[in-house]
Design a protein around this motif. Structure first.
Motif, PDB file in Angstrom:
ATOM      1  N   PRO A 121       1.730  10.078  -6.565  1.00 53.07           N
ATOM      2  CA  PRO A 121       2.030  10.870  -5.463  1.00 53.07           C
ATOM      3  C   PRO A 121       2.232  12.083  -4.748  1.00 53.07           C
ATOM      4  CG  PRO A 121       3.864   9.481  -6.155  1.00 53.07           C
ATOM      5  CD  PRO A 121       2.701   9.219  -7.220  1.00 53.07           C
ATOM      6  N   ARG A 122       3.046  12.655  -4.080  1.00 51.01           N
ATOM      7  CA  ARG A 122       3.126  14.218  -3.743  1.00 51.01           C
ATOM      8  C   ARG A 122       4.807  14.070  -4.167  1.00 51.01           C
ATOM      9  NH1 ARG A 122       1.566  18.768  -0.858  1.00 51.01           N
ATOM     10  NH2 ARG A 122       1.431  20.266  -3.263  1.00 51.01           N
ATOM     11  N   VAL A 123       5.247  12.886  -3.707  1.00 52.46           N
ATOM     12  CA  VAL A 123       7.077  12.804  -3.675  1.00 52.46           C
ATOM     13  C   VAL A 123       7.602  13.207  -5.019  1.00 52.46           C
ATOM     14  CG1 VAL A 123       7.852  11.078  -2.216  1.00 52.46           C
ATOM     15  CG2 VAL A 123       6.592  10.063  -4.073  1.00 52.46           C
TER      16      VAL A 123
ATOM     17  N   SER B 281       3.334  -2.812   4.413  1.00 46.91           N
ATOM     18  CA  SER B 281       2.291  -3.496   4.016  1.00 46.91           C
ATOM     19  C   SER B 281       0.829  -3.932   4.268  1.00 46.91           C
ATOM     20  CB  SER B 281       3.285  -4.963   4.733  1.00 46.91           C
ATOM     21  OG  SER B 281       2.633  -4.788   6.606  1.00 46.91           O
ATOM     22  N   LYS B 282       0.000  -3.230   4.700  1.00 51.35           N
ATOM     23  CA  LYS B 282      -1.152  -3.423   5.170  1.00 51.35           C
ATOM     24  C   LYS B 282      -1.761  -1.709   5.141  1.00 51.35           C
ATOM     25  CE  LYS B 282      -1.683  -3.050  10.072  1.00 51.35           C
ATOM     26  NZ  LYS B 282      -0.540  -2.929  10.038  1.00 51.35           N
ATOM     27  N   TRP B 283      -2.939  -1.629   4.934  1.00 52.74           N
ATOM     28  CA  TRP B 283      -3.722  -0.371   5.025  1.00 52.74           C
ATOM     29  C   TRP B 283      -4.329   0.293   6.135  1.00 52.74           C
ATOM     30  CZ3 TRP B 283      -8.112   2.076   6.178  1.00 52.74           C
ATOM     31  CH2 TRP B 283      -8.867   2.852   4.734  1.00 52.74           C
TER      32      TRP B 283
ATOM     33  N   PHE C 135      -4.410   5.688   1.437  1.00 52.29           N
ATOM     34  CA  PHE C 135      -3.183   4.601   1.261  1.00 52.29           C
ATOM     35  C   PHE C 135      -3.743   3.980  -0.330  1.00 52.29           C
ATOM     36  CE2 PHE C 135      -1.508   5.178   4.668  1.00 52.29           C
ATOM     37  CZ  PHE C 135      -0.067   4.936   3.988  1.00 52.29           C
ATOM     38  N   VAL C 136      -3.171   3.804  -1.360  1.00 53.89           N
ATOM     39  CA  VAL C 136      -4.042   2.477  -2.151  1.00 53.89           C
ATOM     40  C   VAL C 136      -3.226   1.190  -3.374  1.00 53.89           C
ATOM     41  CG1 VAL C 136      -5.057   4.532  -4.044  1.00 53.89           C
ATOM     42  CG2 VAL C 136      -2.336   4.184  -3.807  1.00 53.89           C
ATOM     43  N   GLU C 137      -3.538   0.242  -2.972  1.00 55.07           N
ATOM     44  CA  GLU C 137      -2.837  -0.954  -3.221  1.00 55.07           C
ATOM     45  C   GLU C 137      -2.404  -1.316  -3.895  1.00 55.07           C
ATOM     46  OE1 GLU C 137      -5.284  -4.857  -2.585  1.00 55.07           O
ATOM     47  OE2 GLU C 137      -3.922  -5.470  -2.245  1.00 55.07           O
TER      48      GLU C 137
ATOM     49  N   PHE D 208       0.724  -0.928  -0.021  1.00 55.17           N
ATOM     50  CA  PHE D 208       0.000  -0.144  -0.166  1.00 55.17           C
ATOM     51  C   PHE D 208       0.618   1.135  -0.138  1.00 55.17           C
ATOM     52  CE2 PHE D 208      -2.339  -3.330   1.548  1.00 55.17           C
ATOM     53  CZ  PHE D 208      -3.583  -3.576   0.861  1.00 55.17           C
ATOM     54  N   PHE D 209       0.232   2.521  -0.756  1.00 58.40           N
ATOM     55  CA  PHE D 209       1.350   3.497  -1.269  1.00 58.40           C
ATOM     56  C   PHE D 209      -0.122   4.746  -0.597  1.00 58.40           C
ATOM     57  CE2 PHE D 209       4.033   1.515  -4.119  1.00 58.40           C
ATOM     58  CZ  PHE D 209       4.863   1.755  -3.350  1.00 58.40           C
ATOM     59  N   CYS D 210       1.023   5.629   0.041  1.00 60.83           N
ATOM     60  CA  CYS D 210       0.163   6.779   0.695  1.00 60.83           C
ATOM     61  C   CYS D 210      -0.566   7.258  -1.083  1.00 60.83           C
ATOM     62  CB  CYS D 210       0.531   7.785   1.747  1.00 60.83           C
ATOM     63  SG  CYS D 210       0.293   9.468   1.482  1.00 60.83           S
ATOM     64  N   LYS D 211      -0.877   8.093  -1.391  1.00 57.19           N
ATOM     65  CA  LYS D 211      -1.141   8.801  -2.769  1.00 57.19           C
ATOM     66  C   LYS D 211      -0.255  10.457  -2.916  1.00 57.19           C
ATOM     67  CE  LYS D 211      -5.401   8.763  -3.437  1.00 57.19           C
ATOM     68  NZ  LYS D 211      -6.753   8.430  -3.001  1.00 57.19           N
TER      69      LYS D 211
END
Ligand code: TYD
Ligand code: MG
Length: 455
Positions: free
Chosen positions: A223-225, A18-20, A33-35, A8-11
């Motif tokens: 992502p903001r990154v 590893s989890k939501w 969070f998106v999978e 899971f990544f934060c947009k």
């Protein structure tokens, strides 16, 4: 069959988990969070520990200022901080159809016409479509290399082979790296693709312009990154119905931010607007209640804008308020100040405030103009068309000083205004330019008095 592994990544900030999670531990945003499928090999991060790092003396590092390349478009150079820096990564974001591809194709044209090598990579349009656009823009005397490709590994090979000075990527959301399982445009892909482009730019000295789409919230999608990774972030914005466009720097490692460039979209591409004040005030109604002119600062440049307000009796239980081109909450606050400090009953009035021309301005120096426009419409008093006003309005109705007042006054004088109402605190420090009378005010009561006497 084994289940495909996902993470899971934060947009917003790209935090991995590893989890939501409901709330991102990195940036504290909710529901971001998106999978996505797991990235097999991470190509970022320190891998070559064996090589010893060597610090250098700052005094021995050569400055890079001289090597800037002009883009051939003055307004773009201004936003970039004085030209294109070799090896930099520039993100250009904006709504679909705003003119990002047009702007960059035009930049390419200027640069190839100077005899430099430019590679334009598109993942969205066919070669024929680009050709059609290029024909609208006018003659290309130099050679522009076109590539329709979305696979970044292949793109890197082409870049290394042809060694262009500038690369344009249209758009980052269509690009993908083979070793990442997720779809193009997903958080992981956008992040890795940008990382790959960054390494390409830094290792070869090629300047890369990346076009990015903007989500409904007005962020570059992904992502903001992405914004953290690149050197410069430019936003191309404007009203879909107005023909002018503003290019704004929101991050710039090589120049000041909040600098803007103004363009007008015409049949043959984007034309630079050298005098935005004149452009913004074009078609202004004179001698009509509810219309006033104010001076705003965009970056380092003053721009005069018209603020319009309309108040009318409401037909509903709840009065309607709208603010176009400025902050809605600020307008509500200013109306409350008017009610409380001047005793004006706006409770049963609908009120509409608009910054004409489609410009979006949120700086508090516009407060005085908003207040005056509302007053003018409510009381049906016209503000003379030779008058301009600016100043921040505080909660007690006081008019507070604003920055760069001298430049605002100078622009007003240049555009032929004869009376400038400004905060008393600023008035003391400025010498009036020829032809303009400065009137310092301390609170909105004084402004009210002045406009009643000088209608
Ligand atoms: P485009 O650059 O394709 O937008 P983006 O890449 O940001 O999605 O520009 C699209 C709009 O610009 C399109 O609606 C047509 C208009 N346009 C003109 O008005 N004049 C021109 O010369 C060009 C090339 C485009
Ligand atoms: Mg496009």
């Amino acid at each position: 069959m084994a289940k495909a592994k996902t993470v899971f990544f934060c947009k917003e900030c790209g935090t991995e988990s590893s989890k939501w999670l409901g709330q991102c531990p990195g940036c504290r945003q909710w529901d971001t969070f998106v999978e996505e499928p797991v990235i097999k090999k991470s190509s970022t991060g320190p891998s070559n520990r064996g090589i010893s790092a060597q610090p250098v003396l700052l005094s021995e590092v050569k400055s890079e200022t001289e090597s800037r390349l002009s883009s051939g478009i003055g307004e773009l150079d201004r936003v970039l901080g004085g030209g294109i820096v070799p090896g930099s990564l520039v993100l250009v974001g904006g709504d679909p159809g705003i003119g990002k591809s047009t702007l960059l194709l035009q930049t390419c044209r200027e640069i190839v016409n100077k005899g430099k090598r430019v590679l334009y990579i598109t993942g969205e349009e066919s070669k024929g479509q680009i050709k059609m656009r290029a024909e609208r823009l006018g003659a290309f005397s130099g050679e522009l290399l076109l590539l329709c490709e979305t696979n970044l590994d292949l793109i890197e090979d082409v870049a290394n082979k042809h060694k262009p000075e500038i690369i344009v990527i249209d758009s980052i959301q269509t690009m993908f790296k083979e070793d990442i399982a997720s779809a193009p445009g997903s958080v992981g892909q956008v992040r890795e693709a940008t990382g790959a482009l960054m390494r390409l730019a830094k290792s070869t000295g090629i300047t890369i312009f990346i076009i990015g789409h903007v989500t409904k919230e007005g962020m570059v999608a992904g992502p903001r990154v992405l914004e953290h990774m690149v050197d410069t972030v430019l936003y191309f914005e404007g009203d879909n119905y107005a023909s002018y466009r503003v290019l704004r720097a929101v991050k710039n490692r090589f120049g000041s931010t909040n600098e803007i460039g103004v363009f007008e979209m015409q049949g043959s591409g984007l034309i630079e607007v050298k005098n935005p004040s004149e452009y913004m005030l074009n078609g202004r109604p004179e001698g009509e209640p509810g219309s006033v002119v104010s001076a705003s600062i965009e970056g380092t440049r003053p721009i005069l804008v018209e603020v319009q307000a309309l108040t009318s009796r409401t037909n509903f239980n709840m009065p309607r308020r709208t603010a176009a081109g400025t902050d809605y909450n600020r307008v509500n606050l200013l109306m409350a100040v008017l009610e409380k400090r001047l005793g004006i009953q706006l409770g049963d009035c609908d009120a509409y405030v608009n910054v004409a021309g489609g410009m979006r301005i949120t700086e508090p120096a516009l407060d005085l103009a908003i207040v005056t426009a509302i007053l003018s419409s409510f009381r049906n008093i016209t503000i003379k068309s030779n008058t301009i006003l600016f100043g921040e309005v505080g909660l007690t109705g006081e008019i507070r000083a604003v920055n760069m007042a001298d430049q605002r006054v100078a622009e007003a004088a240049k555009m032929g205004f004869e009376i400038c109402i400004l905060p008393q605190a600023n008035r003391g420090k400025i010498k009036a330019p020829e032809g303009i009378k400065l009137i310092g005010v301390k609170n909105i009561g004084e402004v009210m008095e002045y406009i009643k006497e000088n209608r």
